[in-house]
Enzyme design. Structure first.
Site, PDB file in Angstrom:
ATOM      1  N   HIS A   1       0.786  -1.235   0.000  1.00 56.55           N
ATOM      2  CA  HIS A   1       0.000   0.000   0.000  1.00 56.55           C
ATOM      3  C   HIS A   1       0.810   1.273   0.000  1.00 56.55           C
ATOM      4  O   HIS A   1       0.247   2.362  -0.037  1.00 56.55           O
ATOM      5  CB  HIS A   1      -0.927   0.034   1.221  1.00 56.55           C
ATOM      6  CG  HIS A   1      -2.134  -0.821   1.071  1.00 56.55           C
ATOM      7  ND1 HIS A   1      -3.317  -0.341   0.558  1.00 56.55           N
ATOM      8  CD2 HIS A   1      -2.345  -2.129   1.350  1.00 56.55           C
ATOM      9  CE1 HIS A   1      -4.207  -1.318   0.540  1.00 56.55           C
ATOM     10  NE2 HIS A   1      -3.633  -2.410   1.006  1.00 56.55           N
TER      11      HIS A   1
ATOM     12  N   LYS B   1      -9.648  13.706   3.924  1.00 53.43           N
ATOM     13  CA  LYS B   1      -8.773  12.526   3.949  1.00 53.43           C
ATOM     14  C   LYS B   1      -7.930  12.640   5.205  1.00 53.43           C
ATOM     15  O   LYS B   1      -7.954  13.673   5.877  1.00 53.43           O
ATOM     16  CB  LYS B   1      -7.888  12.477   2.705  1.00 53.43           C
ATOM     17  CG  LYS B   1      -7.203  13.823   2.397  1.00 53.43           C
ATOM     18  CD  LYS B   1      -6.366  13.797   1.141  1.00 53.43           C
ATOM     19  CE  LYS B   1      -7.152  13.788  -0.133  1.00 53.43           C
ATOM     20  NZ  LYS B   1      -6.971  12.590  -0.944  1.00 53.43           N
ATOM     21  N   ARG B   2      -7.174  11.587   5.550  1.00 50.75           N
ATOM     22  CA  ARG B   2      -6.300  11.717   6.701  1.00 50.75           C
ATOM     23  C   ARG B   2      -5.343  12.889   6.520  1.00 50.75           C
ATOM     24  O   ARG B   2      -4.961  13.230   5.399  1.00 50.75           O
ATOM     25  CB  ARG B   2      -5.497  10.421   6.897  1.00 50.75           C
ATOM     26  CG  ARG B   2      -6.298   9.329   7.546  1.00 50.75           C
ATOM     27  CD  ARG B   2      -6.904   9.745   8.864  1.00 50.75           C
ATOM     28  NE  ARG B   2      -5.884   9.908   9.875  1.00 50.75           N
ATOM     29  CZ  ARG B   2      -5.595   9.006  10.803  1.00 50.75           C
ATOM     30  NH1 ARG B   2      -6.261   7.863  10.865  1.00 50.75           N
ATOM     31  NH2 ARG B   2      -4.641   9.224  11.699  1.00 50.75           N
TER      32      ARG B   2
ATOM     33  N   LYS C   1      -0.080  14.459   1.627  1.00 48.71           N
ATOM     34  CA  LYS C   1      -1.364  14.777   1.009  1.00 48.71           C
ATOM     35  C   LYS C   1      -1.536  16.290   0.795  1.00 48.71           C
ATOM     36  O   LYS C   1      -2.441  16.732   0.107  1.00 48.71           O
ATOM     37  CB  LYS C   1      -2.511  14.216   1.849  1.00 48.71           C
ATOM     38  CG  LYS C   1      -2.571  12.682   1.856  1.00 48.71           C
ATOM     39  CD  LYS C   1      -3.675  12.186   2.781  1.00 48.71           C
ATOM     40  CE  LYS C   1      -3.731  10.670   2.903  1.00 48.71           C
ATOM     41  NZ  LYS C   1      -4.432  10.013   1.778  1.00 48.71           N
TER      42      LYS C   1
ATOM     43  N   THR D   1      -8.639   6.512  -2.779  1.00 50.35           N
ATOM     44  CA  THR D   1      -9.972   6.032  -3.139  1.00 50.35           C
ATOM     45  C   THR D   1     -10.988   7.143  -2.949  1.00 50.35           C
ATOM     46  O   THR D   1     -12.062   7.116  -3.540  1.00 50.35           O
ATOM     47  CB  THR D   1     -10.396   4.818  -2.288  1.00 50.35           C
ATOM     48  OG1 THR D   1     -10.151   5.123  -0.908  1.00 50.35           O
ATOM     49  CG2 THR D   1      -9.631   3.573  -2.691  1.00 50.35           C
TER      50      THR D   1
ATOM     51  N   LYS E   1     -14.594   8.331  -5.063  1.00 47.67           N
ATOM     52  CA  LYS E   1     -15.918   8.620  -4.489  1.00 47.67           C
ATOM     53  C   LYS E   1     -16.409   9.981  -4.959  1.00 47.67           C
ATOM     54  O   LYS E   1     -17.595  10.157  -5.264  1.00 47.67           O
ATOM     55  CB  LYS E   1     -15.844   8.580  -2.957  1.00 47.67           C
ATOM     56  CG  LYS E   1     -15.398   7.244  -2.385  1.00 47.67           C
ATOM     57  CD  LYS E   1     -15.089   7.373  -0.881  1.00 47.67           C
ATOM     58  CE  LYS E   1     -14.200   6.244  -0.397  1.00 47.67           C
ATOM     59  NZ  LYS E   1     -13.611   6.535   0.930  1.00 47.67           N
TER      60      LYS E   1
HETATM   61  C1  LIG Z   1     -12.373   6.920   1.274  1.00 44.86           C
HETATM   62  C2  LIG Z   1     -12.021   7.308   2.639  1.00 44.86           C
HETATM   63  C3  LIG Z   1     -10.686   7.564   2.977  1.00 44.86           C
HETATM   64  C4  LIG Z   1      -9.568   7.513   1.965  1.00 44.86           C
HETATM   65  O1  LIG Z   1      -9.461   8.776   1.346  1.00 44.86           O
HETATM   66  P1  LIG Z   1      -8.183   9.178   0.466  1.00 44.86           P
HETATM   67  O2  LIG Z   1      -8.575  10.502  -0.093  1.00 44.86           O
HETATM   68  O3  LIG Z   1      -8.070   8.143  -0.603  1.00 44.86           O
HETATM   69  O4  LIG Z   1      -7.029   9.236   1.364  1.00 44.86           O
HETATM   70  C5  LIG Z   1     -10.392   7.932   4.271  1.00 44.86           C
HETATM   71  N1  LIG Z   1     -11.362   8.045   5.205  1.00 44.86           N
HETATM   72  C6  LIG Z   1     -12.658   7.826   4.916  1.00 44.86           C
HETATM   73  C7  LIG Z   1     -13.677   7.997   5.981  1.00 44.86           C
HETATM   74  C8  LIG Z   1     -13.036   7.448   3.629  1.00 44.86           C
HETATM   75  O5  LIG Z   1     -14.319   7.207   3.356  1.00 44.86           O
END
Ligand SMILES: *Cc1c(COP(=O)(O)O)cnc(C)c1O
Length: 833
Positions: A372, A561-562, A567, A669, A673
């Site tokens: 990952h 995101k985190r 990032k 991911t 979304k």
């Molecule tokens: C999809 C998702 C992530 C991952 O987000 P990235 O932008 O790909 O880092 C993290 N936390 C939650 C709650 C998510 O639904």
């Protein structure tokens, strides 16, 4: 309490087991049984419990039917081993997948109950940090929907990821006691408990009968791993797979008897061990912390899962352990569960009495590894002394695996010590878990094409050269059931109407049917109207949770995101500071009003990340309270970002911020979304963004910044000099100075460290490790393109529709089919109820 946009469910099909009248009665009965109350006296939380129990009743019938099919057909099963499953709320998702969401919402309506309020009572089971844990959850959903036999195997943490509170702009971590009121969908399976041993030493005993040495672990401490099963409901196919999460219980009941026997200390120790193992999820995302307790957690759930998988296999296959690989596959989600390789060897050799070579053949066929990240700080290495002390017998096995593999390397590459250095499992007193996973499995995969290429060409180059057949790419995906059908019912219904079928729910490629409407102004307007409704819903949520008014007519530009330096939330907020300066200097400048929305948890010990949260909130304070910019700019930090509010956020987004330093985000991911919900991406050519651009066309995204190649070239040369930029770019210089001149911190020098890290570097790091300043201009230009593009609403809608139409590839259903075809080789089963 938040409001959901309600609408009819997209599919007319119904669940066979669902009967409205029966269901209504059952809710009333459940309230009575559980709480000794009538429905009109029950709290919303009690109603949530009662409704969930009624739903569980439907689920259990399908669950039993699924397992009857397992037992009748004896299929191959994949065990998805993961320290994290970020499943999100279950009630709504279960109703959607059981295809009775609409009916249940009507039943509740008749009883004067709002389904959205009921759903809001459910705690988010936060058994994961971010993308890795959410991926595991999407995969389980897809496995069920596609009809593949699977178990998710993980840990039943007492405390999941902390709840985030923002106080005075700072992140405060609050324990998340998700089990406080009981979790209605889980079922304890005490009959499947397994003993897990830690510590002690290994005695070698000659077995006269078998004429061989036996390795016996003695003086150990042990706990029981006790599984709890959660149902994973497939969409409309009666298939219920299982997420099995392990709790720990002490083996010796703590009692006075053991005190008398002199076992008092041991009893206390084992009780404490059991308590501590499952106490809490480590809150680090993409960052490894070599804590002993973490290794205990890993071994605990891996050993329990494998032991149970082997028992089940033997029950169904006449105890014939030799063919285990025909029916069982262990997928290791990152290096966290890769101790599976050594544990499976231990069981096969010590307990099943196989010779090493046969055990190794079976193990390498059963195990497979997903990588990952390529970031050095995330690579797991365990010190030999710690490992040996905690898992003495498993350590011996690791040593033997290493010895044989190093021999192989030396045979293949005589006198090339650098090959041993890069590939050995044990090196300089450390056990390298990724290396063990690669050697001990049949497959290694990256999670997006670019990421896999970097693995093959750089990080794992030597492995790729030696065993290229093991490598493949599996680009991540997301489940459209949760992230469109449940999260955005208005758009889901609209998609179904436009393309004339709800087939996209189980085959997302069908969403391509939208493409032909992209130029149709009526359809464009329909899309923008739906987006507006979803923005209203988010505005309401923000008002309730942050007390901030946001205008749904502004652009909603979102980064959730985190929080991690790679990032680059920092680059985003620096750009907001830059825009603010521009607007102050020229309040009438041509600028489409924008609301910049952030949501992110920082690991509790990650100082720089927490400072960035404070900076975002400090900028928000200044900007949001400045009347001279006429509300053209707003900044909102949404507290406690998690799956449940993510669903509301994606649906309401216009712009998706995917701005990681190229080469650092393995896939992402969140990006998918947003795309599914019709947001346009501003992003770097990183992770799966690359493939998104390929699907939708670069002209329908806002791409900027250095390529992965360029970044890696700078890194190879020790970075760059930020002062070149500081000296030549006056606007950016001003923004940087504002970090330290009191513009955003009346409380002193809060942001000095950020300033220093960007320009001078710290004792450990070179300046601007993640190239925030280097990419800044290019980012600002891309932002300007976004702002300009939004003014042409029709064209914006066209681009958004094209994004939705092009999202088919990014369904986790597609990802799972690839794993099945290339790695797991499963057959679909059909469940009849
Ligand atoms: C999809 C998702 C992530 C991952 O987000 P990235 O932008 O790909 O880092 C993290 N936390 C939650 C709650 C998510 O639904």
């Amino acid at each position: 309490m938040k409001e959901k946009v309600t609408s009819v469910e997209s599919t007319p099909a119904k669940n066979k087991l669902f009967d409205k009248a029966v269901f209504k009665k059952e809710i009333q009965e459940n309230v009575k049984l559980l709480f000794r109350k009538t429905i009109d006296h029950a709290s919303q939380e009690e109603i949530f419990q009662a409704v969930s129990l009624a739903v569980k009743d439907i689920i259990v019938d399908e669950w039993l039917a699924t397992h009857k099919t397992y037992n009748d057909t004896n299929p191959k099963i994949v065990y998805y081993l993961s320290m994290e499953f970020l499943i999100g709320r279950a009630l709504g998702n279960n109703l959607i997948n059981l295809r009775c969401y609409k009916e249940v919402s009507e039943v509740l309506d008749e009883m004067g109950i709002d389904i959205n309020v009921v759903e809001d009572q459910e705690p988010d089971p936060a058994l994961g940090n971010g993308g890795l844990g959410r991926l595991a959850a999407c995969f389980l959903d897809s496995l069920s929907t596609l009809g593949y036999p699977a178990y998710g195997c993980g840990i039943r943490y007492k405390y999941g990821l902390f709840k985030q509170k923002i106080e005075n702009g700072y992140q405060i971590e609050v324990p998340d006691n998700w089990l406080k009121n009981g979790y209605p969908f889980e079922i304890k399976r005490a009959e499947y408990k397994q003993e897990i041993k830690f510590g002690g030493y290994v005695r070698v005993v000659w077995d006269e009968q078998a004429h061989k040495n036996r390795f016996v672990q003695t003086d150990y401490q042990s706990v029981y791993a006790v599984p709890y099963d959660l149902p994973i409901v497939g969409y409309g196919n009666n298939m219920i797979n299982t997420l099995r999460i392990w709790d720990a219980e002490p083996i010796v009941e703590f009692n006075l008897e053991s005190f008398d026997k002199g076992n008092y200390t041991k009893a206390v120790e084992q009780e404490n061990l059991a308590k501590s193992i499952v106490e809490v999820l480590y809150p680090n995302d993409s960052h490894y912390s070599g804590k002993e307790l973490r290794l205990k957690q890993q071994y605990f759930f891996v050993s329990a899962s494998i032991q149970r998988a082997i028992q089940k296999y033997k029950e169904l296959n006449n105890n014939d352990i030799h063919k285990l690989y025909e029916k069982v596959c262990f997928q290791m989600n990152d290096t966290h569960p890769t101790i599976a390789v050594a544990e499976l060897m231990r069981i096969l050799v010590d307990e099943e009495d196989l010779e090493w070579d046969e055990a190794w053949d079976i193990t390498t066929k059963c195990c497979a590894y997903t990588n990952h990240t390529i970031m050095a700080e995330a690579l797991e290495k365990w010190p030999v002394d710690l490992f040996m002390r905690l898992l003495p017998r498993v350590y011996q096995i690791v040593e033997e695996i290493n010895r044989r593999f190093v021999n192989q390397i030396e045979e293949r590459y005589p006198n090339q010590y650098n090959k041993v250095k890069s590939m050995a499992v044990i090196y300089e007193g450390q056990i390298r878990m990724a290396n063990m996973a690669i050697v001990g499995g049949s497959s290694v995969n990256g999670v997006a094409r670019l990421h896999t290429e970097i693995l093959e060409k750089r990080e794992l180059k030597d492995f790729y050269e030696m065993m290229p057949e093991k490598f493949s790419n599996k680009t991540n995906g997301i489940t459209q059931c949760r992230f469109l059908l449940h999260a955005n019912p208005l758009q889901a219904e609209w998609v179904t109407k436009k393309i004339g079928t709800d087939g996209w729910i189980t085959d997302l490629s069908q969403i391509k049917g939208l493409e032909k409407y992209a130029d149709d102004p009526t359809v464009q307007k329909e899309f923008m109207d739906i987006k507006y409704q979803n923005k209203l819903r988010l505005a309401k949520y923000i008002k309730e949770h942050n007390g901030i008014d946001v205008d749904p007519n502004t652009i909603f530009d979102v980064q959730v995101k985190r929080l991690h330096e790679y990032k680059r939330q920092l680059m985003n907020i620096l750009h907001v500071m830059y825009l603010y300066n521009q607007l102050k200097a020229n309040p009438n400048m041509d600028f489409y009003p924008t609301t910049f929305i952030f949501g992110a948890k920082a690991a509790a010990g990650y100082k720089r990340a927490k400072e960035t949260i404070k900076l975002i909130n400090s900028v928000a304070d200044v900007v949001n309270n400045d009347p001279t910019i006429n509300g053209k700019l707003k900044v909102v930090f949404i507290e406690n970002y998690r799956v449940s509010n993510a669903e509301i956020i994606f649906a309401a987004s216009d712009v998706s911020e995917q701005i990681s330093t190229a080469s650092k985000e393995a896939s992402g991911t969140g990006n998918m979304k947003f795309m599914l919900n019709g947001a346009l991406t501003i992003g770097t050519m990183d992770g799966a963004n690359v493939e998104m651009a390929e699907e939708v066309g670069e002209e329908n995204m806002f791409i900027f910044g250095m390529s992965a190649e360029e970044v890696m070239a700078y890194e190879a040369n020790g970075g760059y000099n930020p002062y070149d930029i500081y000296n030549s770019d006056g606007d950016l210089r001003k923004v940087l100075e504002q970090l330290v001149d009191g513009t955003y911190s009346k409380e002193g020098d809060l942001f000095n460290e950020i300033y220093t890290s960007l320009l001078k570097g710290t004792g450990y790091d070179r300046p601007d490790v993640y190239f925030n300043l280097k990419d800044f201009r290019s980012y600002a230009q891309a932002q300007a393109r976004v702002n300009k593009a939004y003014k042409d609403r029709n064209n914006w809608a066209k681009m958004a529709i094209l994004n939705i139409a092009s999202v088919g590839k990014f369904s986790s259903d597609r990802t799972i089919e690839e794993y099945v075809k290339d790695i797991w080789h499963l057959e679909k089963i059909t469940v009849n109820v």
